[in-house]
Scaffold this motif. Structure first.
Motif, short mmCIF file in Angstrom:
data_model
loop_
_atom_site.label_atom_id
_atom_site.label_comp_id
_atom_site.label_asym_id
_atom_site.label_seq_id
_atom_site.Cartn_x
_atom_site.Cartn_y
_atom_site.Cartn_z
N LEU A 8 0.83 -1.20 0.00
CA LEU A 8 0.00 0.00 0.00
C LEU A 8 0.87 1.26 0.00
O LEU A 8 0.60 2.20 -0.75
N ALA A 9 1.90 1.28 0.83
CA ALA A 9 2.79 2.44 0.89
C ALA A 9 3.48 2.66 -0.46
O ALA A 9 3.56 3.80 -0.94
N VAL A 10 3.95 1.60 -1.07
CA VAL A 10 4.61 1.73 -2.38
C VAL A 10 3.63 2.26 -3.42
O VAL A 10 3.98 3.14 -4.23
N LEU A 11 2.40 1.77 -3.40
CA LEU A 11 1.39 2.26 -4.35
C LEU A 11 1.11 3.75 -4.12
O LEU A 11 0.94 4.51 -5.09
N LEU A 12 1.05 4.17 -2.86
CA LEU A 12 0.83 5.59 -2.57
C LEU A 12 2.01 6.43 -3.06
O LEU A 12 1.81 7.52 -3.61
N PHE A 13 3.24 5.95 -2.89
CA PHE A 13 4.41 6.69 -3.36
C PHE A 13 4.45 6.75 -4.89
O PHE A 13 4.83 7.78 -5.46
N ILE A 14 4.04 5.67 -5.55
CA ILE A 14 3.98 5.67 -7.02
C ILE A 14 2.93 6.67 -7.50
O ILE A 14 3.17 7.45 -8.44
N ALA A 15 1.77 6.68 -6.83
CA ALA A 15 0.72 7.64 -7.19
C ALA A 15 1.22 9.07 -7.00
O ALA A 15 0.95 9.94 -7.84
N ALA A 16 1.97 9.30 -5.92
CA ALA A 16 2.53 10.64 -5.68
C ALA A 16 3.50 11.03 -6.79
O ALA A 16 3.50 12.18 -7.24
N ALA A 17 4.31 10.09 -7.23
CA ALA A 17 5.26 10.38 -8.31
C ALA A 17 4.54 10.70 -9.61
O ALA A 17 4.90 11.65 -10.33
N VAL A 18 3.50 9.93 -9.93
CA VAL A 18 2.74 10.17 -11.16
C VAL A 18 2.04 11.53 -11.08
O VAL A 18 2.06 12.31 -12.05
N GLN A 57 -3.93 26.17 -11.74
CA GLN A 57 -4.78 25.66 -10.66
C GLN A 57 -4.69 24.14 -10.59
O GLN A 57 -4.51 23.57 -9.51
N SER A 58 -4.80 23.48 -11.72
CA SER A 58 -4.74 22.02 -11.75
C SER A 58 -3.39 21.51 -11.29
O SER A 58 -3.30 20.53 -10.54
N GLY A 59 -2.32 22.17 -11.72
CA GLY A 59 -0.98 21.76 -11.31
C GLY A 59 -0.77 21.85 -9.81
O GLY A 59 -0.23 20.93 -9.18
N ILE A 60 -1.22 22.93 -9.22
CA ILE A 60 -1.07 23.10 -7.77
C ILE A 60 -1.91 22.08 -7.01
O ILE A 60 -1.45 21.49 -6.03
N ILE A 61 -3.12 21.83 -7.48
CA ILE A 61 -3.97 20.83 -6.83
C ILE A 61 -3.33 19.44 -6.92
O ILE A 61 -3.31 18.68 -5.95
N PHE A 62 -2.78 19.10 -8.09
CA PHE A 62 -2.11 17.80 -8.22
C PHE A 62 -0.91 17.69 -7.29
O PHE A 62 -0.66 16.62 -6.73
N LEU A 63 -0.15 18.77 -7.12
CA LEU A 63 0.96 18.74 -6.18
C LEU A 63 0.48 18.52 -4.75
O LEU A 63 1.10 17.78 -3.97
N MET A 64 -0.61 19.17 -4.40
CA MET A 64 -1.15 19.00 -3.05
C MET A 64 -1.64 17.56 -2.82
O MET A 64 -1.41 16.98 -1.75
N ILE A 65 -2.29 16.99 -3.82
CA ILE A 65 -2.75 15.61 -3.68
C ILE A 65 -1.56 14.66 -3.62
O ILE A 65 -1.58 13.67 -2.88
N ALA A 66 -0.49 14.96 -4.36
CA ALA A 66 0.72 14.15 -4.28
C ALA A 66 1.30 14.21 -2.86
O ALA A 66 1.74 13.20 -2.31
N GLY A 67 1.27 15.39 -2.26
CA GLY A 67 1.72 15.53 -0.87
C GLY A 67 0.88 14.70 0.08
O GLY A 67 1.40 14.09 1.02
#
Length: 111
Positions: A8-18, A57-67
């Protein structure tokens, strides 16, 4: 720590990278704009309109979701309560930013 938690942690980190890669492309105004204003615009509006604020706006939101994904992945591994507090705060900040930036963009369009 179980194998499922590690996966699960690896999947979350991969999602953050994407999401981070996608956010960088959005902030550079490259590719498809993942924003309702762009998605619902007709072909003519897409060709002639300025969608720069929506890309930003979309870029900043995606960065926040990655965080959020990073904080949640770390929580799965470390089980530290402050990570949940940080994730909740970042989630609230993300919602506030989404609403306030939408209002700001709409206000700027009317001027």
């Amino acid at each position: 720590m179980s194998v499922g938690e590690i996966v699960l942690a690896v999947l979350l980190f991969i999602a953050a990278a994407v999401l981070t890669a996608l956010a960088v492309r959005q902030l550079k105004c490259k590719g498809y704009c993942f924003n309702n204003a762009y998605i619902w615009a007709d072909k003519k509006q897409r060709e002639t309109g300025d969608f720069t604020p929506y890309y930003k706006q979309s870029g900043i939101i995606f960065l926040m979701i990655a965080g959020l994904d990073v904080l949640n992945g770390l929580y799965v591994l470390l089980k530290t309560g402050w990570l949940l507090v940080g994730a909740a705060a970042l989630m609230a900040l993300t919602v506030c930013y989404a609403v306030s930036s939408s209002v700001k963009i709409e206000k700027a369009k009317k001027e």
